[in-house]
Design an enzyme around this catalytic site. Structure first.
Site, PDB file in Angstrom:
ATOM      1  CB  SER A   1      -0.960  -0.043   1.200  1.00  0.00           C
ATOM      2  OG  SER A   1      -1.987   0.912   1.071  1.00  0.00           O
TER       3      SER A   1
ATOM      4  CD  GLU B   1      -2.328  -2.815  -4.018  1.00  0.00           C
ATOM      5  OE1 GLU B   1      -3.545  -2.851  -3.750  1.00  0.00           O
ATOM      6  OE2 GLU B   1      -1.540  -2.060  -3.420  1.00  0.00           O
TER       7      GLU B   1
ATOM      8  CG  HIS C   1      -5.419  -2.881  -0.006  1.00  0.00           C
ATOM      9  ND1 HIS C   1      -4.609  -2.473  -1.052  1.00  0.00           N
ATOM     10  CD2 HIS C   1      -5.127  -2.041   1.029  1.00  0.00           C
ATOM     11  CE1 HIS C   1      -3.877  -1.436  -0.656  1.00  0.00           C
ATOM     12  NE2 HIS C   1      -4.174  -1.158   0.592  1.00  0.00           N
TER      13      HIS C   1
END
Length: 314
Positions: A104, A205, A276
């Protein structure tokens, strides 16, 4: 196989302390020696301490001598301090055998580290959302993490969705694996912290992004010439994607992927188990990989990685 795991918070403040405690207990239950950074639970505005506090925690992680430096959580906070992070110290720590792991917001540090030093870090779990998941940590994620700890992990594989059954591409050899969170990565474009990777394998992502926003970010990378310079683009998991009922009219994730395939000569693969999501593999950002497919089955191999497999050209 007891390993020393150093937990630090370089980004957002830990809001779910219960998940953090569960994650620490899970790592201890797996037999590891867990060391928690002195500022791991700090709070300043939305961050895990002010900028100086988080920079100091990164420096302590690099100096810890741990086997793994693992982020407590992602969120936001690293991009604002990229011009002050001690990259050479981190690269030296990696050279001595400390593996830096996260996802992230951690994409910012990973990308900058790759751009500045060429050192390899790992896209992988965080303490709270993964090891501290309420229903228990995911078995595949833990197995991949264990592979990293034991030095056994030499690659991964996954099955693309049925709609990609006819996708054909030539095997890729010796390409640099890079990428991570699409939003964070795109925000680095045009800065010294965006890796200038040619003929690489770019994986992406994201979470809670509308399909048009994903397309807009991809178009920014495409128009900057980044995508055409790669050997392959690999989509991980895009979760929490919200379409607008009655407005998007069929425009969704698949539309974004199909258009990108139409615009690029580079193969665009989907289904990578990373993002995630509970079931996530670990990926060596900056390592050389081989990529091949047999029908819908995709294989990515990086071989046996030693602690000194990075190239320090800082």
């Amino acid at each position: 196989m007891t390993k020393h795991i150093y937990i630090y918070s370089p980004s957002s403040a830990i809001r779910d302390k219960a998940a953090f405690r569960r994650g620490v207990k899970r790592l201890q239950a797996l037999g590891h020696e867990v060391e928690i950074d002195e500022a791991a639970l700090s709070v300043h505005q939305r961050f895990a301490g002010d900028d100086a506090t988080r920079l100091a925690s990164i420096a302590r992680a690099a100096a810890s001598g741990a086997d793994i430096a693992l982020i407590a959580r992602g969120g936001y906070g690293l991009t604002r301090i990229l011009d002050a992070i001690p990259y050479k110290a981190i690269a030296k720590a990696i050279g001595r055998g400390t593996e830096f792991v996260g996802l992230s917001d951690f994409t910012a540090l990973q990308s900058a580290l790759l751009a500045k030093t060429g050192a390899v870090s790992w896209a992988g779990p965080a303490v709270g959302e993964d090891f501290g998941a309420e229903g228990g940590a995911d078995d595949i994620m833990e197995a991949c993490f264990d592979d990293l700890l034991s030095g056994q992990g030499e690659g991964t594989g996954w099955r693309m969705p049925a709609r990609d059954a006819e996708l054909k591409f030539k095997p890729v050899h010796g390409a640099t694996l890079w990428g991570g969170n699409l939003c964070v990565l795109t925000s680095l474009l045009g800065t010294p912290y965006f890796p200038q990777v040619e003929k690489g394998v770019l994986f992406i992502e994201d979470v809670n992004e509308h399909p048009y926003r994903v397309e807009r970010m991809l178009d920014q990378l495409r128009m900057a010439g980044v995508l055409a310079r790669q050997r392959a683009i690999v989509f991980g998991q895009f979760t929490g994607m919200r379409k607008v009922p009655g407005y998007d009219r069929g425009f969704g994730f698949e539309s974004v992927v199909d258009r990108l395939r139409h615009l690029l000569k580079v193969p665009v693969l989907t289904g990578l188990p990373f993002g995630h999501v509970p079931t996530k593999i670990l990926l060596p950002v900056g390592a050389q990989v081989e990529l091949a497919a047999d029908g819908r089955d995709v294989f990515m191999v990086w071989g046996h990685r030693h602690a000194h497999d990075h190239h320090d050209h800082a």
